[in-house]
Design an enzyme around this catalytic site. Structure first.
Site, PDB file in Angstrom:
ATOM      1  N   HIS A  84      -7.760   6.826   4.430  1.00 63.82           N
ATOM      2  CA  HIS A  84      -7.232   8.268   4.699  1.00 63.82           C
ATOM      3  C   HIS A  84      -8.396   8.929   5.533  1.00 63.82           C
ATOM      4  O   HIS A  84      -8.197  10.081   6.271  1.00 63.82           O
ATOM      5  CB  HIS A  84      -7.653   9.146   3.503  1.00 63.82           C
ATOM      6  CG  HIS A  84      -6.424   9.074   2.420  1.00 63.82           C
ATOM      7  ND1 HIS A  84      -6.485   8.070   1.165  1.00 63.82           N
ATOM      8  CD2 HIS A  84      -5.247   9.159   2.404  1.00 63.82           C
ATOM      9  CE1 HIS A  84      -5.579   8.135   0.678  1.00 63.82           C
ATOM     10  NE2 HIS A  84      -4.513   8.652   1.261  1.00 63.82           N
ATOM     11  N   HIS A 113      -9.089   6.735  -0.087  1.00 63.89           N
ATOM     12  CA  HIS A 113      -9.651   5.689   0.531  1.00 63.89           C
ATOM     13  C   HIS A 113      -9.764   5.772   1.709  1.00 63.89           C
ATOM     14  O   HIS A 113      -9.593   6.561   2.604  1.00 63.89           O
ATOM     15  CB  HIS A 113      -8.818   4.198  -0.076  1.00 63.89           C
ATOM     16  CG  HIS A 113      -7.272   4.553   0.311  1.00 63.89           C
ATOM     17  ND1 HIS A 113      -7.117   4.324   1.884  1.00 63.89           N
ATOM     18  CD2 HIS A 113      -6.164   4.550  -0.209  1.00 63.89           C
ATOM     19  CE1 HIS A 113      -5.737   4.407   1.981  1.00 63.89           C
ATOM     20  NE2 HIS A 113      -5.295   4.524   0.872  1.00 63.89           N
ATOM     21  N   LYS A 170      -3.904   8.240  -6.872  1.00 63.87           N
ATOM     22  CA  LYS A 170      -4.266   7.332  -6.073  1.00 63.87           C
ATOM     23  C   LYS A 170      -5.642   7.570  -5.450  1.00 63.87           C
ATOM     24  O   LYS A 170      -6.245   8.331  -5.336  1.00 63.87           O
ATOM     25  CB  LYS A 170      -3.198   7.376  -5.140  1.00 63.87           C
ATOM     26  CG  LYS A 170      -1.871   6.914  -5.718  1.00 63.87           C
ATOM     27  CD  LYS A 170      -1.202   5.910  -4.684  1.00 63.87           C
ATOM     28  CE  LYS A 170       0.371   5.598  -5.452  1.00 63.87           C
ATOM     29  NZ  LYS A 170       1.521   5.700  -4.225  1.00 63.87           N
TER      30      LYS A 170
HETATM   31  N1  ARG Z   1       0.883  11.843   1.143  1.00 60.52           N
HETATM   32  C1  ARG Z   1       1.256  10.784   2.302  1.00 60.52           C
HETATM   33  C2  ARG Z   1       0.854   9.513   2.209  1.00 60.52           C
HETATM   34  O1  ARG Z   1      -0.446   9.357   1.790  1.00 60.52           O
HETATM   35  C3  ARG Z   1       1.042  11.356   3.551  1.00 60.52           C
HETATM   36  C4  ARG Z   1       1.765  12.886   3.570  1.00 60.52           C
HETATM   37  C5  ARG Z   1       1.833  13.273   5.133  1.00 60.52           C
HETATM   38  N2  ARG Z   1       2.512  14.757   5.505  1.00 60.52           N
HETATM   39  C6  ARG Z   1       3.844  14.826   5.301  1.00 60.52           C
HETATM   40  N3  ARG Z   1       4.151  16.066   5.434  1.00 60.52           N
HETATM   41  N4  ARG Z   1       4.610  13.950   5.121  1.00 60.52           N
HETATM   42  O2  ARG Z   1       1.510   8.615   2.952  1.00 60.52           O
END
Ligand code: ARG
Length: 563
Positions: A131, A128, A125
């Site tokens: 983030h 972007h 993905k």
């Molecule tokens: N990858 C997830 C997202 O983009 C965020 C992860 C955040 N960390 C966690 N431990 N859930 O939404």
């Protein structure tokens, strides 16, 4: 830490037997200098002590003495404190020059570990602009907590598991090309195509679910595709982190917990917390006004929440953390509330040490993004665009091209990071180039430029500041307010840490630059006959430059020496 505010809170604590931290939070900086440099309103104390606030103020102020404070007076319900201005420069500048880039640091965190889960990008993905905040805030908190003595562990909880990989594999097998070298952008296109096609063909989603199940069961063909997606994505993401100068201590993502979710489910079962609902296993949270936390789907697959629970227990065991900070957008508020609640219900008191450091969105003028529709602004593109724009600004400034490029990088990247940190984290903001790269506005280029200006004027005067400086000569109004602000830096860092709010540091740095520029406008440094005064002013300049640089560093913004 020896700041005026702390000294005041300490002596108040001694006198009232009330906790230092409570008192410290009440101390204000009056807007009108007439009421002193710090002020303590006695309303709260009056409630605790059940005595009228004016009387409280009077009795506390009586024969109170604090080093560095010249006058303490009770005016109505307030106690006002006046800093001894003759001694201010002596105390503040000496302290900064002695500690150098350690000024403001402390050892409060020694022996404690803080895990910071930030940036946490998703495989296949886009990395972007959405983030940016997590990445910038997490990195800054890492630096701030380290500065306070904590051992930090930066974790990129990579999103590398979940049903979307079933979709991607199906898309790749149908429309992909074995021989082509894929980029994340290509994978995103495949993903977008999958969603378009699935609107017409219901069966595709079913197929994807089946494929994901086989992936979970380690089917070799799918695992190797998944690995290929993961590797090529991480390779691209690491390019962005390199630009940003950000490092992680752990890349354990969601897939890492795949073989650890079973233990969580077993623990929940043993504690009789699992319920079966429509074939799935859930923890009921109705009593807490929340939807249930689903830990196992009816087809046996784990979920985002299950993997997060597994991560919590793994991290507790591995790092025995004092706190874990999750720097994740506010869209996931419910998710974190649910899993923290589950840990609490399991009987672990340390559930309170899990903290969701949430934040608002960054939007663009162009409007909202949507991965599924393929409307995406890549962070890497924004960073490179910023470098190009700054290169344009630096043209014809007499720099060699290597100098110009390295400078454009420091300024361009810094500006994008800074823009994500300046606004309080919970508010939504809009990304505007006019603001991000405004060299005269609330931007890191403005702070960097001020820093470089100070360094060059110090060089011009070419003075060796020695020990025989007559600090009492620094008594101009602009000198005193600059000094006062410099003395507050340690408190600013503590506040930023306790509120998980790098914006406190970002705002401070801008204010410091503004105060400096005001001072420099009204108090000449270079063309000055009075050498003693010049020496004293140069030392004030040096101290200011140290603190601006330190502040920017804590935000993850590099400071150039020349501009
Ligand atoms: N990858 C997830 C997202 O983009 C965020 C992860 C955040 N960390 C966690 N431990 N859930 O939404």
């Amino acid at each position: 830490m020896e700041t005026f505010k702390n000294k005041i809170a300490e002596s108040l604590a001694k006198k009232t037997n009330i906790d230092f931290n409570i008192l410290s939070e009440v101390i204000e900086v009056p807007t009108n200098e007439e009421f002193g440099d710090f002020s303590f309103p006695c309303f709260q104390l009056s409630k605790i002590l059940k005595i009228a606030p004016t009387i409280v103020a009077k009795s506390i102020a009586e024969d109170l003495e604090i080093k560095g404070i010249e006058k303490i007076e009770a005016i109505g319900p307030y106690i006002n404190f006046f800093i001894d201005k003759k001694n201010l420069a002596n105390v503040v500048i000496k302290n900064i020059l002695k500690k150098g880039d350690k000024y403001g640091s402390s050892l409060v965190g020694i022996g404690k570990t803080v895990v910071i889960d930030f940036s946490s990008v998703n495989i296949a993905k886009p990395f972007h602009i959405g983030h940016l905040k997590s990445t910038a805030i997490g990195n800054s908190l890492y630096k701030i907590y380290s500065f306070l003595g904590y051992q930090c562990v930066g974790v990129n909880h990579v999103g590398d598991w979940g049903t979307q990989f079933g979709k991607l594999i199906v898309a790749f097998k149908k429309w992909g090309d074995d021989k082509k070298k894929y980029s994340v952008k290509d994978l995103v296109s495949l993903y977008v195509k999958f969603h378009k096609e699935a609107e017409k063909d219901e069966g595709l989603n079913e197929e994807a679910r089946g494929v994901f199940k086989k992936l979970e069961a380690n089917e070799i063909e799918y695992v190797s595709l998944w690995r290929m997606f993961r590797e090529l994505s991480l390779k691209e993401f690491k390019r962005v982190y390199k630009l940003l100068n950000i490092k992680f201590d752990s890349w354990n993502g969601e897939s890492f917990y795949n073989d650890k979710v079973g233990d969580v489910v077993a623990m929940l079962e043993e504690k009789k917390m699992l319920e079966k609902s429509r074939g799935a296993y859930i923890v009921d949270l109705e009593k807490f006004n929340m939807p249930p936390c689903i830990v196992k789907r009816s087809d046996g697959a784990s979920l985002y929440a299950t993997r997060d629970l597994a991560a919590i227990f793994y991290r507790k065991k591995e790092y025995n953390f004092y706190k874990t900070l999750y720097v994740v957008g506010n869209a996931q508020q419910l998710h974190f509330k649910q899993i923290f609640k589950v840990v609490e219900l399991m009987g672990f008191g340390w559930a309170d040490d899990l903290i969701h450091v949430d934040f608002g969105t960054v939007s663009l003028q162009e409007g909202a993004m949507s991965t599924r529709k393929g409307i995406v602004v890549y962070l890497e593109d924004v960073l490179n665009e910023s470098i190009i724009k700054v290169n344009e600004i630096l043209k014809n400034k007499g720099l060699t091209s290597t100098e110009q490029n390295s400078l454009a990088k420091k300024i361009g990247i810094g500006a994008v990071i800074f823009s994500a940190l300046f606004v309080g984290r919970q508010s939504d903001s809009t990304f505007l180039w006019e603001k991000v790269l405004n060299f005269e506005g609330d931007s890191s280029p403005y702070a960097q430029y001020t820093y470089v200006r100070i360094r060059s004027l110090i060089k011009k005067v070419n003075k060796n500041i020695n020990n025989n400086i007559n600090y009492s000569l620094l008594c101009h109004e602009n000198e005193l307010s600059l000094l006062k602000l410099l003395s507050e830096f340690p408190n600013v860092i503590t506040e930023a840490a306790s509120r998980y709010e790098p914006s406190v540091v970002a705002r401070y740095v801008i204010e410091l630059a503004k105060y400096f520029n005001k001072f420099y406008h009204n108090c000449p440094v270079i063309n000055l006959e009075n050498e003693d005064l010049q020496n004293a002013r140069v030392s004030l300049c040096v101290a200011t430059s140290i603190v601006i640089k330190s502040g920017l560093n804590l935000l993850g913004v590099d400071c150039p020496e020349k501009m």
